[in-house]
Design a protein around this motif. Structure first.
Motif, PDB file in Angstrom:
ATOM      1  N   GLU A   1       0.831  -1.211   0.000  1.00  0.00           N
ATOM      2  CA  GLU A   1       0.000   0.000   0.000  1.00  0.00           C
ATOM      3  C   GLU A   1       0.864   1.259   0.000  1.00  0.00           C
ATOM      4  OE1 GLU A   1      -3.578  -2.004   2.708  1.00  0.00           O
ATOM      5  OE2 GLU A   1      -2.025  -0.749   3.622  1.00  0.00           O
ATOM      6  N   ALA A   2       1.897   1.261   0.837  1.00  0.00           N
ATOM      7  CA  ALA A   2       2.772   2.428   0.930  1.00  0.00           C
ATOM      8  C   ALA A   2       3.519   2.657  -0.383  1.00  0.00           C
ATOM      9  CB  ALA A   2       3.761   2.247   2.071  1.00  0.00           C
ATOM     10  N   ARG A   3       3.953   1.568  -1.008  1.00  0.00           N
ATOM     11  CA  ARG A   3       4.678   1.665  -2.279  1.00  0.00           C
ATOM     12  C   ARG A   3       3.779   2.315  -3.346  1.00  0.00           C
ATOM     13  NH1 ARG A   3       5.988  -3.354  -2.545  1.00  0.00           N
ATOM     14  NH2 ARG A   3       8.069  -3.174  -1.600  1.00  0.00           N
TER      15      ARG A   3
ATOM     16  N   LEU B   1       3.368   6.114  -2.598  1.00  0.00           N
ATOM     17  CA  LEU B   1       4.546   6.890  -2.962  1.00  0.00           C
ATOM     18  C   LEU B   1       4.684   7.030  -4.475  1.00  0.00           C
ATOM     19  CD1 LEU B   1       6.971   5.385  -0.323  1.00  0.00           C
ATOM     20  CD2 LEU B   1       6.425   7.824  -0.534  1.00  0.00           C
ATOM     21  N   ALA B   2       4.235   6.029  -5.214  1.00  0.00           N
ATOM     22  CA  ALA B   2       4.298   6.105  -6.673  1.00  0.00           C
ATOM     23  C   ALA B   2       3.273   7.097  -7.210  1.00  0.00           C
ATOM     24  CB  ALA B   2       4.064   4.722  -7.282  1.00  0.00           C
ATOM     25  N   HIS B   3       2.192   7.268  -6.458  1.00  0.00           N
ATOM     26  CA  HIS B   3       1.075   8.108  -6.919  1.00  0.00           C
ATOM     27  C   HIS B   3       1.233   9.565  -6.495  1.00  0.00           C
ATOM     28  CE1 HIS B   3      -2.943   9.968  -6.453  1.00  0.00           C
ATOM     29  NE2 HIS B   3      -3.237   9.311  -7.551  1.00  0.00           N
ATOM     30  N   SER B   4       1.809   9.803  -5.326  1.00  0.00           N
ATOM     31  CA  SER B   4       1.790  11.138  -4.728  1.00  0.00           C
ATOM     32  C   SER B   4       3.131  11.525  -4.120  1.00  0.00           C
ATOM     33  CB  SER B   4       0.712  11.210  -3.629  1.00  0.00           C
ATOM     34  OG  SER B   4      -0.555  10.914  -4.136  1.00  0.00           O
ATOM     35  N   GLN B   5       3.265  12.832  -3.852  1.00  0.00           N
ATOM     36  CA  GLN B   5       4.430  13.349  -3.151  1.00  0.00           C
ATOM     37  C   GLN B   5       4.081  13.604  -1.689  1.00  0.00           C
ATOM     38  OE1 GLN B   5       5.798  16.848  -5.285  1.00  0.00           O
ATOM     39  NE2 GLN B   5       7.125  15.600  -6.579  1.00  0.00           N
TER      40      GLN B   5
ATOM     41  N   LEU C   1      -4.631  18.797  -0.046  1.00  0.00           N
ATOM     42  CA  LEU C   1      -5.927  19.114   0.567  1.00  0.00           C
ATOM     43  C   LEU C   1      -6.825  17.897   0.722  1.00  0.00           C
ATOM     44  CD1 LEU C   1      -4.979  22.023  -0.034  1.00  0.00           C
ATOM     45  CD2 LEU C   1      -7.330  22.559  -0.653  1.00  0.00           C
ATOM     46  N   PHE C   2      -6.810  17.016  -0.283  1.00  0.00           N
ATOM     47  CA  PHE C   2      -7.801  15.941  -0.314  1.00  0.00           C
ATOM     48  C   PHE C   2      -7.206  14.549  -0.172  1.00  0.00           C
ATOM     49  CE2 PHE C   2      -9.326  19.534  -2.893  1.00  0.00           C
ATOM     50  CZ  PHE C   2     -10.474  19.848  -2.185  1.00  0.00           C
ATOM     51  N   GLY C   3      -5.866  14.429  -0.219  1.00  0.00           N
ATOM     52  CA  GLY C   3      -5.262  13.113  -0.109  1.00  0.00           C
ATOM     53  C   GLY C   3      -5.800  12.189  -1.186  1.00  0.00           C
ATOM     54  N   PHE C   4      -6.170  10.980  -0.766  1.00  0.00           N
ATOM     55  CA  PHE C   4      -6.711  10.009  -1.715  1.00  0.00           C
ATOM     56  C   PHE C   4      -8.233  10.032  -1.744  1.00  0.00           C
ATOM     57  CE2 PHE C   4      -2.504   8.332  -0.616  1.00  0.00           C
ATOM     58  CZ  PHE C   4      -1.969   8.266  -1.888  1.00  0.00           C
ATOM     59  N   GLY C   5      -8.844  11.052  -1.123  1.00  0.00           N
ATOM     60  CA  GLY C   5     -10.292  11.192  -1.148  1.00  0.00           C
ATOM     61  C   GLY C   5     -10.764  11.801  -2.459  1.00  0.00           C
ATOM     62  N   GLU C   6     -12.058  11.757  -2.655  1.00  0.00           N
ATOM     63  CA  GLU C   6     -12.646  12.305  -3.867  1.00  0.00           C
ATOM     64  C   GLU C   6     -12.617  13.828  -3.827  1.00  0.00           C
ATOM     65  OE1 GLU C   6     -13.807  10.861  -6.599  1.00  0.00           O
ATOM     66  OE2 GLU C   6     -13.232   8.858  -5.901  1.00  0.00           O
ATOM     67  N   ALA C   7     -12.243  14.439  -4.947  1.00  0.00           N
ATOM     68  CA  ALA C   7     -12.251  15.892  -5.061  1.00  0.00           C
ATOM     69  C   ALA C   7     -12.958  16.267  -6.356  1.00  0.00           C
ATOM     70  CB  ALA C   7     -10.832  16.448  -5.054  1.00  0.00           C
ATOM     71  N   GLY C   8     -13.976  17.113  -6.256  1.00  0.00           N
ATOM     72  CA  GLY C   8     -14.705  17.544  -7.445  1.00  0.00           C
ATOM     73  C   GLY C   8     -13.815  18.377  -8.356  1.00  0.00           C
ATOM     74  N   PRO C   9     -14.242  18.596  -9.620  1.00  0.00           N
ATOM     75  CA  PRO C   9     -13.399  19.296 -10.590  1.00  0.00           C
ATOM     76  C   PRO C   9     -13.051  20.729 -10.181  1.00  0.00           C
ATOM     77  CG  PRO C   9     -15.644  19.011 -11.421  1.00  0.00           C
ATOM     78  CD  PRO C   9     -15.521  18.178 -10.194  1.00  0.00           C
ATOM     79  N   ASN C  10     -13.916  21.371  -9.380  1.00  0.00           N
ATOM     80  CA  ASN C  10     -13.671  22.759  -8.978  1.00  0.00           C
ATOM     81  C   ASN C  10     -13.394  22.894  -7.486  1.00  0.00           C
ATOM     82  OD1 ASN C  10     -14.196  23.802 -11.653  1.00  0.00           O
ATOM     83  ND2 ASN C  10     -16.375  23.463 -11.248  1.00  0.00           N
ATOM     84  N   ALA C  11     -13.121  21.765  -6.815  1.00  0.00           N
ATOM     85  CA  ALA C  11     -12.966  21.805  -5.354  1.00  0.00           C
ATOM     86  C   ALA C  11     -11.808  22.696  -4.937  1.00  0.00           C
ATOM     87  CB  ALA C  11     -12.779  20.395  -4.813  1.00  0.00           C
TER      88      ALA C  11
END
Length: 222
Positions: A35-37, A40-44, A178-188
């Protein structure tokens, strides 16, 4: 700051989150190397707190992968193994600090602040730009010496902009912060940028939009 915690013990993970999140940090918790790998591949991230003994292998393996890939993100090893040889092995694998369990939250917080300060080449904990100042130790933002009462996501946005002051803060990095791996709308993200702009009106600081790139905190000559 955006922190990654890799810890398989749910009680310790909850304690880490409780100690680090209230200071304005976005905390992502994962319990396995896999999960951690992927995270890290997806985000900073600004810092990684890494347990060594994980269900699917040693955290040192992930640490060596991080460094081999050229990722210089600060890493603090958190483990119950306190013998000297183990510490040397962790530091030689690329860790920046080493904290053994059980630990005190104030010491953990202080060590996290020190690692972040060092990685950003700051002489103290505060992030400053003109009349703006953010203190990660307290989570307080001041504008011309007056405290701004910011909700968590506005605080995270302010921090992200201050970290890139007078440089472009990439849009995707701000969304992650701001949102991590949560859902964020297009204008959030734009909603929170608009709210901060209103707070900064007349302060001598503005948030500039760079289409397709992100945002930049800069002096406002108006």
């Amino acid at each position: 700051m955006r922190l990654l915690i890799v810890e398989d013990d749910p009680l310790i993970a909850a304690s880490l989150t409780k100690g680090l999140a209230p200071l304005g940090n976005t905390v992502e918790v994962f319990h396995r190397l896999k999960e951690a790998r992927a995270a890290l591949a997806h985000s900073q991230f600004d810092l990684v707190v890494l347990d060594i003994g994980l269900p699917d292998g040693s955290g040192l393996k992930l640490l060596r992968e991080i460094r081999k890939g050229g990722n210089a993100t600060p890493v603090m090893i958190l483990t119950a193994r306190d013998d000297i040889a183990e510490r040397v092995r962790g530091l030689d694998s690329g860790a920046d600090d080493y904290l053994t369990k059980p630990f005190s939250l104030p010491e953990l917080q202080a060590r996290v602040r020190a690692l972040l300060r060092r990685s950003q080449q700051r002489t103290d904990n505060r992030l400053r730009f003109g009349p703006l100042c953010f203190d990660p130790a307290s989570g307080d933002v001041t504008l011309n010496g007056e405290r701004l009462d910011l909700p968590p996501r506005e605080l995270g946005l302010m921090e992200g902009l201050l970290l890139h002051a007078e440089r472009i803060a990439p849009r995707e990095q701000l969304i992650d912060r701001l949102f991590g791996f949560g859902e964020a709308g297009p204008n959030a993200l734009e909603v929170y940028v608009s709210r901060l702009r209103k707070r900064l009106q007349g302060s001598g600081v503005r948030i500039r939009t760079l289409r397709g790139l992100g945002y930049r905190l800069e002096d406002d000559p108006a």
